[in-house]
Design a protein around this motif. Structure first.
Motif, PDB file in Angstrom:
ATOM      1  N   GLU A 139      74.508  45.007  27.410  1.00 48.91           N
ATOM      2  CA  GLU A 139      74.427  43.545  27.470  1.00 48.91           C
ATOM      3  C   GLU A 139      72.981  43.072  27.375  1.00 48.91           C
ATOM      4  N   ASP A 140      72.071  43.798  28.053  1.00 52.93           N
ATOM      5  CA  ASP A 140      70.656  43.412  27.987  1.00 52.93           C
ATOM      6  C   ASP A 140      70.092  43.640  26.585  1.00 52.93           C
ATOM      7  N   GLY A 141      70.542  44.733  25.938  1.00 54.59           N
ATOM      8  CA  GLY A 141      70.096  44.996  24.582  1.00 54.59           C
ATOM      9  C   GLY A 141      70.577  43.929  23.611  1.00 54.59           C
ATOM     10  N   ILE A 142      71.809  43.490  23.785  1.00 56.98           N
ATOM     11  CA  ILE A 142      72.358  42.431  22.932  1.00 56.98           C
ATOM     12  C   ILE A 142      71.563  41.146  23.104  1.00 56.98           C
ATOM     13  N   ASN A 143      71.194  40.830  24.332  1.00 55.49           N
ATOM     14  CA  ASN A 143      70.376  39.636  24.570  1.00 55.49           C
ATOM     15  C   ASN A 143      68.997  39.772  23.930  1.00 55.49           C
ATOM     16  N   ALA A 144      68.433  40.982  23.948  1.00 54.70           N
ATOM     17  CA  ALA A 144      67.132  41.201  23.299  1.00 54.70           C
ATOM     18  C   ALA A 144      67.231  40.973  21.802  1.00 54.70           C
ATOM     19  N   VAL A 145      68.333  41.424  21.199  1.00 54.71           N
ATOM     20  CA  VAL A 145      68.544  41.201  19.766  1.00 54.71           C
ATOM     21  C   VAL A 145      68.650  39.706  19.486  1.00 54.71           C
ATOM     22  N   ARG A 146      69.357  38.996  20.344  1.00 52.92           N
ATOM     23  CA  ARG A 146      69.498  37.550  20.150  1.00 52.92           C
ATOM     24  C   ARG A 146      68.152  36.836  20.235  1.00 52.92           C
ATOM     25  N   THR A 147      67.227  37.414  20.987  1.00 57.65           N
ATOM     26  CA  THR A 147      65.888  36.831  21.095  1.00 57.65           C
ATOM     27  C   THR A 147      65.064  37.056  19.831  1.00 57.65           C
ATOM     28  N   ILE A 148      65.248  38.218  19.228  1.00 54.40           N
ATOM     29  CA  ILE A 148      64.415  38.581  18.075  1.00 54.40           C
ATOM     30  C   ILE A 148      64.983  38.062  16.746  1.00 54.40           C
ATOM     31  N   LEU A 149      66.276  37.847  16.663  1.00 57.17           N
ATOM     32  CA  LEU A 149      66.898  37.448  15.388  1.00 57.17           C
ATOM     33  C   LEU A 149      66.381  36.124  14.830  1.00 57.17           C
ATOM     34  N   PRO A 150      66.124  35.099  15.652  1.00 55.34           N
ATOM     35  CA  PRO A 150      65.663  33.830  15.074  1.00 55.34           C
ATOM     36  C   PRO A 150      64.335  33.916  14.328  1.00 55.34           C
ATOM     37  N   ARG A 151      63.573  34.981  14.557  1.00 52.19           N
ATOM     38  CA  ARG A 151      62.330  35.110  13.801  1.00 52.19           C
ATOM     39  C   ARG A 151      62.349  36.341  12.887  1.00 52.19           C
ATOM     40  N   SER A 152      63.551  36.807  12.589  1.00 44.04           N
ATOM     41  CA  SER A 152      63.704  37.977  11.724  1.00 44.04           C
ATOM     42  C   SER A 152      64.036  37.562  10.296  1.00 44.04           C
ATOM     43  N   TRP A 153      63.441  38.282   9.352  1.00 46.07           N
ATOM     44  CA  TRP A 153      63.713  38.108   7.929  1.00 46.07           C
ATOM     45  C   TRP A 153      64.262  39.433   7.401  1.00 46.07           C
ATOM     46  N   PHE A 154      65.272  39.366   6.524  1.00 41.96           N
ATOM     47  CA  PHE A 154      65.936  40.566   6.025  1.00 41.96           C
ATOM     48  C   PHE A 154      65.860  40.629   4.505  1.00 41.96           C
ATOM     49  N   ASP A 155      65.511  41.795   3.985  1.00 44.57           N
ATOM     50  CA  ASP A 155      65.578  41.978   2.538  1.00 44.57           C
ATOM     51  C   ASP A 155      67.046  42.072   2.138  1.00 44.57           C
ATOM     52  N   ALA A 156      67.490  41.131   1.326  1.00 41.78           N
ATOM     53  CA  ALA A 156      68.921  41.013   1.015  1.00 41.78           C
ATOM     54  C   ALA A 156      69.472  42.245   0.313  1.00 41.78           C
ATOM     55  N   ARG A 157      68.670  42.888  -0.529  1.00 38.41           N
ATOM     56  CA  ARG A 157      69.170  44.039  -1.286  1.00 38.41           C
ATOM     57  C   ARG A 157      69.079  45.332  -0.482  1.00 38.41           C
ATOM     58  N   LYS A 158      67.903  45.634   0.033  1.00 36.63           N
ATOM     59  CA  LYS A 158      67.712  46.909   0.721  1.00 36.63           C
ATOM     60  C   LYS A 158      68.417  46.960   2.075  1.00 36.63           C
ATOM     61  N   CYS A 159      68.605  45.811   2.683  1.00 33.22           N
ATOM     62  CA  CYS A 159      69.211  45.776   4.021  1.00 33.22           C
ATOM     63  C   CYS A 159      70.653  45.271   3.999  1.00 33.22           C
ATOM     64  N   ALA A 160      71.291  45.266   2.830  1.00 31.92           N
ATOM     65  CA  ALA A 160      72.609  44.648   2.697  1.00 31.92           C
ATOM     66  C   ALA A 160      73.628  45.218   3.683  1.00 31.92           C
ATOM     67  N   ARG A 161      73.693  46.552   3.785  1.00 32.22           N
ATOM     68  CA  ARG A 161      74.675  47.148   4.689  1.00 32.22           C
ATOM     69  C   ARG A 161      74.349  46.824   6.150  1.00 32.22           C
ATOM     70  N   GLY A 162      73.075  46.890   6.507  1.00 33.00           N
ATOM     71  CA  GLY A 162      72.682  46.575   7.872  1.00 33.00           C
ATOM     72  C   GLY A 162      72.972  45.126   8.230  1.00 33.00           C
ATOM     73  N   VAL A 163      72.724  44.223   7.286  1.00 31.36           N
ATOM     74  CA  VAL A 163      73.006  42.802   7.514  1.00 31.36           C
ATOM     75  C   VAL A 163      74.496  42.580   7.735  1.00 31.36           C
ATOM     76  N   ASP A 164      75.321  43.191   6.888  1.00 24.86           N
ATOM     77  CA  ASP A 164      76.768  43.059   7.061  1.00 24.86           C
ATOM     78  C   ASP A 164      77.209  43.580   8.424  1.00 24.86           C
ATOM     79  N   ALA A 165      76.605  44.675   8.859  1.00 25.65           N
ATOM     80  CA  ALA A 165      76.964  45.248  10.154  1.00 25.65           C
ATOM     81  C   ALA A 165      76.605  44.300  11.293  1.00 25.65           C
ATOM     82  N   LEU A 166      75.432  43.691  11.235  1.00 27.76           N
ATOM     83  CA  LEU A 166      75.038  42.755  12.286  1.00 27.76           C
ATOM     84  C   LEU A 166      75.949  41.532  12.316  1.00 27.76           C
ATOM     85  N   LYS A 167      76.391  41.097  11.163  1.00 32.01           N
ATOM     86  CA  LYS A 167      77.303  39.944  11.105  1.00 32.01           C
ATOM     87  C   LYS A 167      78.640  40.256  11.767  1.00 32.01           C
TER      88      LYS A 167
END
Length: 424
Positions: A341-369
Motif C-alpha cells: 500500500e505504501d509503495g502504491i502511494n509512492a507511485v501515485r506521488t511520482i506519476l504526475p511528473r513522469s513522462w513515458f516513451d510511447a514506443r519503448k515503454c508501451a508494454r510497461g505503460v499498458d501494465a500500469l494502466k
C-alpha cells in the motif's frame, strides 16, 4: 450431407457477425449478451462446413485462464454439439471432434505457450483485456498463418489496452479486413430496463459504463493508477521521450524466478522523471539482462532491485544480488522494505511528473494502466491485494523505483548531483 440442426437461434444483433466476410472481428458487448454462445456456435458451423481433409481443421477458443475456459465455454460447446452424430469428446483436454475430423479445443491464456507450433483455421479470444498482450502477436496469431485462419476478439472494455487497439493501425486509423460490432445494454434490449436500473444501484458509474455501456474511456474497475495514467495521456506525457546523454539512467527491476523479470529505465531531468525504456523477458538467466543493459547506450547511475534479491538460493548458495554483481552490475541499491500500500502511494506521488516513451515503454505503460485490485462479485467490493497477472511485473518494478528514486530527490541541485553511492 445430412442436414444437422443445432439448437441455437442467433440474436438479431449477432446475425451480421455470422454473415461477415472479414478475416478478423472485434466484438465489444455488454455483460450477459450471450457473445460466448454466439461465437461457440459460429465456430461449430465453421468446423462442420470445412471440407479440408488433411490436415484436419482445427479451431480454438481461448479464455483468460484454463479454468475460465472450462467454466464458461465447455458446457456450451458440448450442449450445442450434442445433436451432431458421431462426435468425440475429451473431458481431460477439452475438445470436441466432429465426423469430418475437425476439432474445437479450449485453451487458457494463462498458459498460452501451449499453443506454440499449432495451426488453426479459426480462433476466438474471449476477454482479451484480461490476457497478456504478448499472447496474440507472439503465439496465437502465427497459428493462423498456415491456412489463412480467422480471428475473433470478444469482450468488455478495460481501458485503452491492447483490446482497444487491436483493430487500429499504429497511427490510430482503422485497420482493414476487420468486422466491428459494439453492443451496448442501452441499445440491445436484452436486459430489461428495470434490471439495468437495479444494476446501476449496485455499481459505480465507471463500473456500469465499462461493463454495460462498452466504454473504453471509463477507468478500469479497481485500477490503482488508472486516473493518473489517463491524465498522463491527456497531458501528452506518453509520447516520444528521447534519451538525454547529459543525465544518468537509473534502472528498477522486478526479479522473477518462474515469472517475468521487468526493468524500467529512468532519467531525472529537473523535477521530471523520464521513463525512456522498458524491458521484460522470461525464461532466461540473469546474465541475459545484464547484457541487455550493456547493449543500450546509456550511462547508468545505479540499479534498484527488490529486497528479496538478497535471499540465498538453496541450489547455488548465492543470492541473486551476488550473481548480478558477479556479472558486472555496479552500484546496485536494495529497495527498502515496505507495505504494498505504501509503495502504491509512492507511485501515485511520482506519476504526475513522469513522462513515458510511447514506443519503448508501451508494454510497461499498458501494465500500469491495468494494474488493479480484484473485484469480488459476491461482496461487491474490491479485494485488498492487487491481482497477480502479467501487469504485476512492470507495476512492481515501478514501485521499487518510486520507493527508492524519489527518496534521492530533495532539491533540483541534488537531482543533478546524485549521492556518491549512485555514481558509476
Amino acid at each position: 450431407m445430412a442436414q444437422i440442426v443445432i439448437p441455437y437461434t442467433p440474436r438479431p444483433q449477432f446475425i451480421p457477425y455470422h454473415e461477415r466476410k472479414e478475416r478478423f472481428a472485434k466484438i465489444v458487448a455488454h455483460r450477459r449478451f450471450g457473445k460466448t454462445v454466439g461465437c461457440i456456435n459460429d465456430k461449430i458451423k465453421a468446423a462442420l462446413t470445412n471440407s479440408r481433409q488433411y490436415p484436419p481443421p482445427r479451431y480454438a477458443y481461448v479464455a483468460p485462464t484454463y479454468t475460465q475456459a472450462k467454466d464458461i465455454a465447455w458446457s456450451y460447446l458440448k450442449h450445442y454439439s450434442a445433436p451432431i452424430p458421431g462426435i468425440k469428446t475429451s473431458e481431460s483436454e477439452l475438445w470436441v471432434e466432429y465426423p469430418n475430423g475437425a476439432r474445437i479445443r479450449l485453451y487458457g491464456a494463462d498458459n498460452y505457450d501451449r499453443m506454440r507450433g499449432l495451426y488453426h483455421d479459426g480462433v476466438t479470444i474471449d476477454e482479451p483485456a484480461q490476457m497478456d498482450p504478448r499472447a496474440w502477436p507472439e503465439v496465437i496469431r502465427p497459428t493462423l498463418s498456415d491456412y489463412s485462419g480467422w480471428g475473433t476478439f470478444i469482450g468488455t472494455p478495460a481501458g485503452r489496452d491492447w483490446f482497444y487497439k487491436i483493430d487500429l493501425n499504429e497511427d490510430g486509423s482503422p485497420a482493414e479486413n476487420f468486422f466491428r460490432l459494439t453492443l451496448k445494454a442501452s441499445e440491445t434490449g436484452i436486459i430489461k430496463p428495470e434490471e439495468l436500473k437495479s444494476l446501476m444501484v449496485g455499481l459505480t458509474e465507471e463500473q456500469y459504463a465499462q461493463e454495460f455501456e462498452c466504454s473504453f474511456e471509463a477507468a478500469v474497475v479497481g485500477a490503482y493508477y488508472g486516473r493518473l495514467m489517463n491524465a498522463a495521456e491527456q497531458d501528452k506525457r506518453i509520447t516520444g521521450v528521447p534519451y538525454e546523454p547529459t543525465a544518468q539512467v537509473y534502472t528498477a527491476w522486478d526479479l522473477g524466478i518462474r515469472d517475468a523479470t521487468a526493468i524500467w529505465f529512468a532519467q531525472v531531468v529537473g523535477r521530471e522523471v523520464h521513463l525512456i525504456d522498458y524491458y521484460e523477458a522470461t525464461g532466461v538467466d540473469l546474465g541475459h539482462y545484464v547484457r541487455e543493459l550493456g547493449n543500450r547506450p546509456y550511462l547508468y547511475a545505479g540499479h534498484i532491485v527488490p529486497h528479496d534479491a538478497q535471499a540465498k538460493e538453496l541450489g547455488t548458495g548465492k543470492s541473486r544480488l551476488e550473481v548480478l554483481e558477479s556479472l558486472g552490475l555496479k552500484n546496485v541499491t536494495i529497495a527498502p522494505m515496505h507495505r504494498v500500500e505504501d509503495g502504491i502511494n509512492a507511485v501515485r506521488t511520482i506519476l504526475p511528473r513522469s513522462w513515458f516513451d510511447a514506443r519503448k515503454c508501451a508494454r510497461g505503460v499498458d501494465a500500469l494502466k491495468l494494474y488493479r485490485s480484484e473485484f469480488d462479485d459476491k461482496l461487491q467490493a474490491l479485494k485488498p491485494r492487487p491481482v497477480h497477472d502479467w501487469t504485476s511485473h512492470a507495476a512492481d518494478a515501478f514501485r521499487y523505483l518510486a520507493m527508492t528514486l524519489d527518496s534521492q530527490i530533495r532539491t533540483p541541485a541534488e537531482m543533478f548531483e546524485p549521492d556518491e553511492d549512485w555514481v558509476v
